[in-house]
Design an enzyme around this catalytic site. Structure first.
Site, short mmCIF file in Angstrom:
data_model
loop_
_atom_site.label_atom_id
_atom_site.label_comp_id
_atom_site.label_asym_id
_atom_site.label_seq_id
_atom_site.Cartn_x
_atom_site.Cartn_y
_atom_site.Cartn_z
N HIS A 199 0.80 -1.23 0.00
CA HIS A 199 0.00 0.00 0.00
C HIS A 199 0.84 1.29 0.00
O HIS A 199 0.80 2.07 -0.93
CB HIS A 199 -0.90 0.04 1.24
CG HIS A 199 -1.78 -1.14 1.40
ND1 HIS A 199 -2.91 -1.38 0.65
CD2 HIS A 199 -1.70 -2.17 2.28
CE1 HIS A 199 -3.50 -2.49 1.06
NE2 HIS A 199 -2.80 -2.99 2.03
O1 RIB Z 1 -4.98 -0.12 4.70
C1 RIB Z 1 -3.59 -0.07 4.48
C2 RIB Z 1 -2.95 0.94 5.36
O2 RIB Z 1 -3.15 0.60 6.72
C3 RIB Z 1 -1.42 1.00 5.19
O3 RIB Z 1 -0.97 2.30 5.45
C4 RIB Z 1 -0.92 0.06 6.22
O4 RIB Z 1 0.40 0.40 6.67
C5 RIB Z 1 -1.91 0.28 7.34
O5 RIB Z 1 -1.46 1.41 8.07
#
Ligand code: RIB
Ligand code: CA
Length: 339
Positions: free
Chosen positions: A268
């Site tokens: 992500h």
């Molecule tokens: O949903 C993904 C996000 O939530 C990313 O930033 C991961 O590190 C968690 O913080």
């Protein structure tokens, strides 16, 4: 006469090539990375710290999110140590969300917030002072619209800074956020993504500030996913940083692959940094978006009006697609620069 013309043409050609070279090596972007490391946060930090020609990282600011603040702050210092970038200060910020009760994601990122690798207490400590005050002081005194913020966790720190001193918006160039979901659906509830779910009120404050916003939601991060070949590509880089990324990802992606039956796992937060480095890898459009902070089944939903049915002014760039192989090519080449 002919010689004069030839001279002028040559001078013009030299000028053009000088300008082109200057354009290629434009000044690096002033950047603050706000983060809750976090497995994918560490990959994002590596990518950013390996790109000093494009990204001048002023500071890393940490927030509670995936795990508690003491561990997200330790992990940010670890990433900095592993990347050999102890020139970058790490400021610890908010230990809890603005309003809601704190939630964490240790089930995904491990109890230490960094699954797949052993952790230790890094040599270099935190910078003195709170991250929120650092944001206020830095943004209030920055050149107009000069500082970019990459938000990789709950937006609590930036929201608190905006509440404390709203005019800091004048120092912000743009805010690029990993968060939200529309076409993909949520990863915590059917509609809510973790970073928004962990502090939707903070996201509302940031959205309401009027700063230039780009969201990289699950719509795109669930398309930019690992594969066996891509993990092999990263491993082939053959240095300490790439091995850490492979070890982290091999552990981190299991959760999403099991939960969604995906063929690979998302990285992500690293897509935010890739967007800053190579925006051409991504596509989306300006839309109107709101955050639902009401208790109930749509708590923390990002209501993305992709087709403009509400006829409201656009307030975010919503990224919904990305070149997955291009992302891993970029990540691999940049990791090769680290030790
Ligand atoms: O949903 C993904 C996000 O939530 C990313 O930033 C991961 O590190 C968690 O913080
Ligand atoms: Ca994160």
């Amino acid at each position: 006469m002919l010689i004069q013309t030839a001279k002028r043409l040559l001078q013009g050609a030299i000028l053009m090539s000088t300008l082109a070279a200057a354009a290629i090596h434009a000044a690096p972007r002033d950047l603050i990375i706000d983060t809750d490391p976090g497995a994918d946060d560490v990959v994002a930090l590596f990518l950013a710290m390996a790109s000093p020609d494009e990204l001048k990282i002023r500071a890393i600011t940490t927030v509670a999110g995936n795990v508690r603040l003491d561990k997200t702050s330790r992990n940010a210092r670890l990433a900095r140590e592993w990347a050999g970038r102890e020139d970058i200060p790490v400021y610890a910020g908010a230990g809890r969300p603005l309003v809601r009760t704190p939630i964490y994601a240790a089930d995904v990122h491990g109890e230490e917030g960094l699954t797949g690798v052993p952790v230790h207490e890094p040599k270099q400590g935190l910078a003195k002072g709170n991250a929120v005050q650092y944001l206020v002081d830095t943004l209030a005194n920055a050149e107009p619209h000069s500082v970019t913020l990459a938000m990789l966790g709950p937006q609590t720190n930036l929201a608190l800074a905006l509440i404390q001193q709203p005019d800091i918006v004048k120092g912000i160039k743009e805010v690029v956020i990993m968060g939200g979901a529309h076409f993909n659906g949520g990863n915590i509830t059917p509609v809510a993504e973790f970073n928004l779910y962990a502090d939707p009120h903070a996201a509302e404050v940031v959205l309401g500030s009027g700063v230039k916003l780009t969201y990289l939601p699950l719509d795109v991060t669930h398309k930019v996913i690992t594969s066996d070949a891509r993990l092999k590509q990263l491993a082939a880089v053959g240095n300490g940083a790439s091995q850490k990324v492979v070890d982290i990802l091999n552990a981190y992606i299991k959760y999403d692959m099991d939960k969604y039956g995906m063929t690979g796992g998302p990285v992500h937060d690293a897509t935010v940094i890739a967007y800053l480095l190579k925006p051409e890898l991504f596509s989306g459009k300006q839309i109107h978006m709101t955050v639902d902070s009401r208790e109930g089944p749509t708590f923390a939903q990002t209501v993305a009006d992709w087709y403009g049915v509400l006829k409201q002014p656009a307030n975010v760039m919503w990224i919904e697609n990305g070149d997955a192989q291009g992302f891993f090519d970029l990540l691999s080449t940049r990791l090769a620069r680290l030790k």
